[in-house]
Design an enzyme around this catalytic site. Structure first.
Site, mmCIF file in Angstrom:
data_model
loop_
_atom_site.group_PDB
_atom_site.id
_atom_site.type_symbol
_atom_site.label_atom_id
_atom_site.label_comp_id
_atom_site.label_asym_id
_atom_site.label_seq_id
_atom_site.Cartn_x
_atom_site.Cartn_y
_atom_site.Cartn_z
ATOM 1 N N ASP A 43 35.043 70.560 93.039
ATOM 2 C CA ASP A 43 34.621 71.694 92.243
ATOM 3 C C ASP A 43 33.386 72.315 92.901
ATOM 4 O O ASP A 43 33.417 72.600 94.096
ATOM 5 C CB ASP A 43 34.385 71.242 90.796
ATOM 6 C CG ASP A 43 34.052 72.377 89.851
ATOM 7 O OD1 ASP A 43 34.969 73.110 89.457
ATOM 8 O OD2 ASP A 43 32.856 72.522 89.505
ATOM 9 N N HIS A 46 42.860 70.141 87.479
ATOM 10 C CA HIS A 46 41.662 70.420 88.268
ATOM 11 C C HIS A 46 40.915 69.167 88.723
ATOM 12 O O HIS A 46 40.321 69.144 89.798
ATOM 13 C CB HIS A 46 40.714 71.295 87.442
ATOM 14 C CG HIS A 46 39.444 71.647 88.128
ATOM 15 N ND1 HIS A 46 39.393 72.432 89.261
ATOM 16 C CD2 HIS A 46 38.148 71.316 87.852
ATOM 17 C CE1 HIS A 46 38.136 72.587 89.641
ATOM 18 N NE2 HIS A 46 37.363 71.910 88.813
#
Length: 336
Positions: free
Chosen positions: A115, A313
């Site tokens: 991320d 994610h």
């Protein structure tokens, strides 16, 4: 007195103890968690996470013969949390990574990020190739510096709705949404971006905010993702209940400053050996599909690009065994 971190249980086969350290950094201190001996692998988390997001990788990398070190990024956990928004610019976070390597008595490291941590890792490799000899990016592809000013790009996304990055720009705004119920917000956020719990296709997109609304309004209200236990959520929520959210959110508020700081690197490739792992259901891959397609030019040292089917994610937490295998195979193939 320094805060005492809560005990974290180790797998019964862990070959080395899990060690918490505080080391000096340009902002004051970095909290890190270390396991194993061997070549240094620096693990950098994203939003809204902590060193704990690498809990599955630390023992696996240690068992494979590496010195695995997961940091709390500046603004998170027990690391320093400067008050000034400008203190969270990308080059400051690169300097923190360099300080960690030096404090551990090492001259170089492999840097792995997820991320925002992927962008921090990429910028570390780009600007300090003398320290970071290889880079692995999880979740967020590499996009070289340059292009339009970020705030202008994000302001145009979403039409009548507001993209979450633009929503995070104003200090205090997202804090007012999150901090009254940190645990509940984090539960919904993780569910919204994880396989098995994310909204169905066609449902309102949780990455966008309706005018006058909040992000939380679009989070799913069902169970936690299968990979996120109640104890895991308790740990994460406890960290943010203690620190507040401003340090984590300030990373979003300096993107235009990063754009200016890195203007002399516009279009620059990362030439060290690299790796990418993404989740097939992660919206980042759709938004940044052009960045992935450009890897032959932007990551000429790429040794592997892996898209995990059916994964959201949080790749290293959703699919830890597969992620560990890819990482360890890649590390073993690195020169030197």
């Amino acid at each position: 007195m320094p805060e005492t971190p809560p005990p974290v249980p180790l797998p019964p086969t862990a070959p080395h103890p899990l060690i918490h350290r505080l080391v000096p950094s340009p902002a004051g201190r970095v909290h890190l968690v270390e396991q194993g001996r061997g070549p240094l692998v620096l693990l950098v988390h994203g939003f809204p996470e902590s060193w704990y997001s690498w809990r599955h990788q630390l023992p696996a990398l240690a068992a494979a013969g590496y010195r695995a070190v997961a940091v709390d990024v500046r603004g998170y956990g027990r690391s320093s949390r400067p008050a000034a928004v400008d203190a969270y610019r990308m080059l400051d976070l690169v300097a923190d990574n360099v300080a960690v390597v030096e404090a551990l008595g090492e001259r170089s490291a492999v840097v792995v990020g997820h991320d925002w941590g992927a962008t921090i890792a990429a910028t570390s490799a780009l600007t300090r190739p003398d320290v970071f000899r290889a880079v692995a990016l999880l979740g967020v592809p590499y996009s070289p510096p340059g292009g339009p000013r970020p705030s202008e790009v994000f302001a145009r996304m979403g039409g009548d709705e507001e993209f979450y990055v633009a929503y995070f720009q104003q200090p205090g705004r997202a804090e007012a949404e999150i901090e009254p119920d940190v645990r509940g917000w984090l539960a919904g956020f993780h569910a919204a971006l994880s396989a098995g719990t994310m909204p169905a296709p066609g449902a309102p997109d949780p990455h966008f905010v309706g005018r006058g609304g909040t992000l939380r309004e679009r989070f799913p209200a069902g169970p936690l993702p299968a990979w996120l236990g109640e104890d895991d959520l308790d740990f994460l929520a406890g960290e943010f209940e203690r620190t507040g959210m401003a340090g984590a959110l300030n990373r979003y508020r300096v993107m235009d400053r990063d754009w200016a700081d890195l203007a002399d690197r516009e279009g620059a490739p990362i030439r060290q050996p690299s790796l990418f792992i993404g989740g097939g259901l992660d919206a980042s891959l759709a938004w940044l599909a052009d960045a992935v397609a450009a890897y032959p030019e932007t990551l000429p040292g790429l040794l592997g690009s892996h898209i995990l089917d059916g994964c959201g994610h949080f790749v290293q937490q959703e699919r830890p065994e597969e992620t560990n295998r890819i990482l360890i195979d890649w590390l073993a193939a690195l020169p030197g």
